[in-house]
Write an enzyme that holds these catalytic residues in place. Structure first.
Site, PDB file in Angstrom:
ATOM      1  CG  ASP A 106      -2.065   0.973   1.015  1.00 43.68           C
ATOM      2  OD1 ASP A 106      -2.281   1.462  -0.105  1.00 43.68           O
ATOM      3  OD2 ASP A 106      -2.725   1.221   2.045  1.00 43.68           O
ATOM      4  CG  ASN A 143       2.041   1.595  -5.143  1.00 43.17           C
ATOM      5  OD1 ASN A 143       3.213   1.382  -4.622  1.00 43.17           O
ATOM      6  ND2 ASN A 143       1.657   0.613  -5.938  1.00 43.17           N
ATOM      7  NE  ARG A 193      -1.665   6.400   1.246  1.00 50.70           N
ATOM      8  CZ  ARG A 193      -1.577   5.515   2.314  1.00 50.70           C
ATOM      9  NH1 ARG A 193      -1.022   5.849   3.590  1.00 50.70           N
ATOM     10  NH2 ARG A 193      -1.552   4.222   2.123  1.00 50.70           N
ATOM     11  CG  HIS A 235      -0.214   2.194  -9.376  1.00 45.88           C
ATOM     12  ND1 HIS A 235      -0.332   1.807  -8.119  1.00 45.88           N
ATOM     13  CD2 HIS A 235      -1.309   2.877  -9.545  1.00 45.88           C
ATOM     14  CE1 HIS A 235      -1.538   2.242  -7.628  1.00 45.88           C
ATOM     15  NE2 HIS A 235      -2.149   2.911  -8.663  1.00 45.88           N
ATOM     16  NE  ARG A 287      -7.278   1.310  -5.670  1.00 44.79           N
ATOM     17  CZ  ARG A 287      -6.440   1.923  -5.250  1.00 44.79           C
ATOM     18  NH1 ARG A 287      -5.293   2.516  -5.818  1.00 44.79           N
ATOM     19  NH2 ARG A 287      -6.146   1.409  -3.881  1.00 44.79           N
ATOM     20  CG  LEU A 298      10.520 -16.531  -3.976  1.00 47.24           C
ATOM     21  CD1 LEU A 298      10.434 -16.765  -2.371  1.00 47.24           C
ATOM     22  CD2 LEU A 298      10.724 -15.201  -4.263  1.00 47.24           C
ATOM     23  NE  ARG A 333      -8.007  -0.197   5.151  1.00 48.16           N
ATOM     24  CZ  ARG A 333      -7.844   1.135   5.261  1.00 48.16           C
ATOM     25  NH1 ARG A 333      -8.403   1.582   6.663  1.00 48.16           N
ATOM     26  NH2 ARG A 333      -7.530   1.918   4.438  1.00 48.16           N
TER      27      ARG A 333
END
Ligand code: FPP
Length: 225
Positions: free
Chosen positions: A13, A15, A17, A30, A65, A125, A178
């Protein structure tokens, strides 16, 4: 005794701002966020302890959005997967999507398919991107698949989910506290870490600091140690 975070999940979260703070468009944020995705993924791939990294790239709610931002994110995802194909292969990183992909454009689905197939044999991974993903949607889809097959158990539902792997360490950047519908089932016993750092500024050093703290936590899974 130290714990190893075998499965790390991140809510990326901040990007928008980050970009707005410097007078740039949210889409620029982004774009920079995608660079953090590359850096964090490459770093985790070098960590033999970490088996799985699940990143929340687009939620079932993100369609609300503005159209221009949604379209940009779709194009960015497609561009990212195409350009990073070799990074996955060279890093022995397996790519796996979770979420309901049926809504995406054919060209995005083709790229997702291509990178998933190409990296199937990679055994380092696993980088899992949550795309049109919502924890509630995932559970409902799994329950619907199982509903005519007898009693549903924790094991049978878990196996039917897009992701059947419990999360050890869940990180959210951007300052909010959250879960935003991310891995609701899999995070049942995850250790939760929240940082004010905005995603484009999240570094491998900060990740290492969090992992260090994680290793000191006593995890009891509801029992007594
Ligand atoms: C949340 O920041 C971020 C998203 C909704 C999208 C996440 C996308 C990326 C990190 C880049 C693309 C991903 C890949 C895998 C190439 P926000 O826009 O809600 O930020 P804000 O809270 O500051 O508005």
């Amino acid at each position: 005794m130290s714990n190893l975070p075998r499965h790390i999940a991140i809510i990326m979260d901040g990007n928008g701002r980050w970009a707005e703070a410097q007078g740039k468009s949210r889409t620029f944020g982004h774009e920079r966020g995608a660079e953090s995705v590359r850096a964090i993924t490459t770093h985790c791939a070098k960590h033999s302890d970490i088996e799985r990294l699940t990143l929340y790239a687009f939620s079932t709610e993100n369609w609300k959005r503005p159209k221009i931002e949604v379209e940009f994110l779709m194009k960015l995802l497609e561009r990212y997967l195409k350009s990073e194909r070799s990074t996955y292969l060279e890093g022995n990183i397996r790519f796996e999507p979770i979420g309901d992909l049926s809504i995406f454009s054919k060209s995005l689905r083709n790229v997702i398919d291509d990178v998933q197939t190409a990296t199937m044999g990679c055994n380092g991974l696993t980088q899992c991107l949550a795309l049109n993903y919502g924890g509630r949607d995932e559970i409902v889809r799994a329950a619907n698949t199982l509903r005519n097959k007898g009693e549903i158990t924790v094991e049978s539902l878990s196996a039917q989910l897009d992701c059947s792997h419990d999360v050890d360490l869940l990180i959210r950047t951007g300052g909010d506290h959250r879960l935003s519908n991310f891995l609701l089932w899999q995070a049942a016993y995850a250790e939760l870490f929240f940082t004010k750092t905005l995603w484009p500024e999240f570094t491998t050093d900060e990740l290492e600091t969090i992992i260090k703290k994680f290793k000191t936590v006593e995890r009891r899974f509801g029992g007594l140690n």
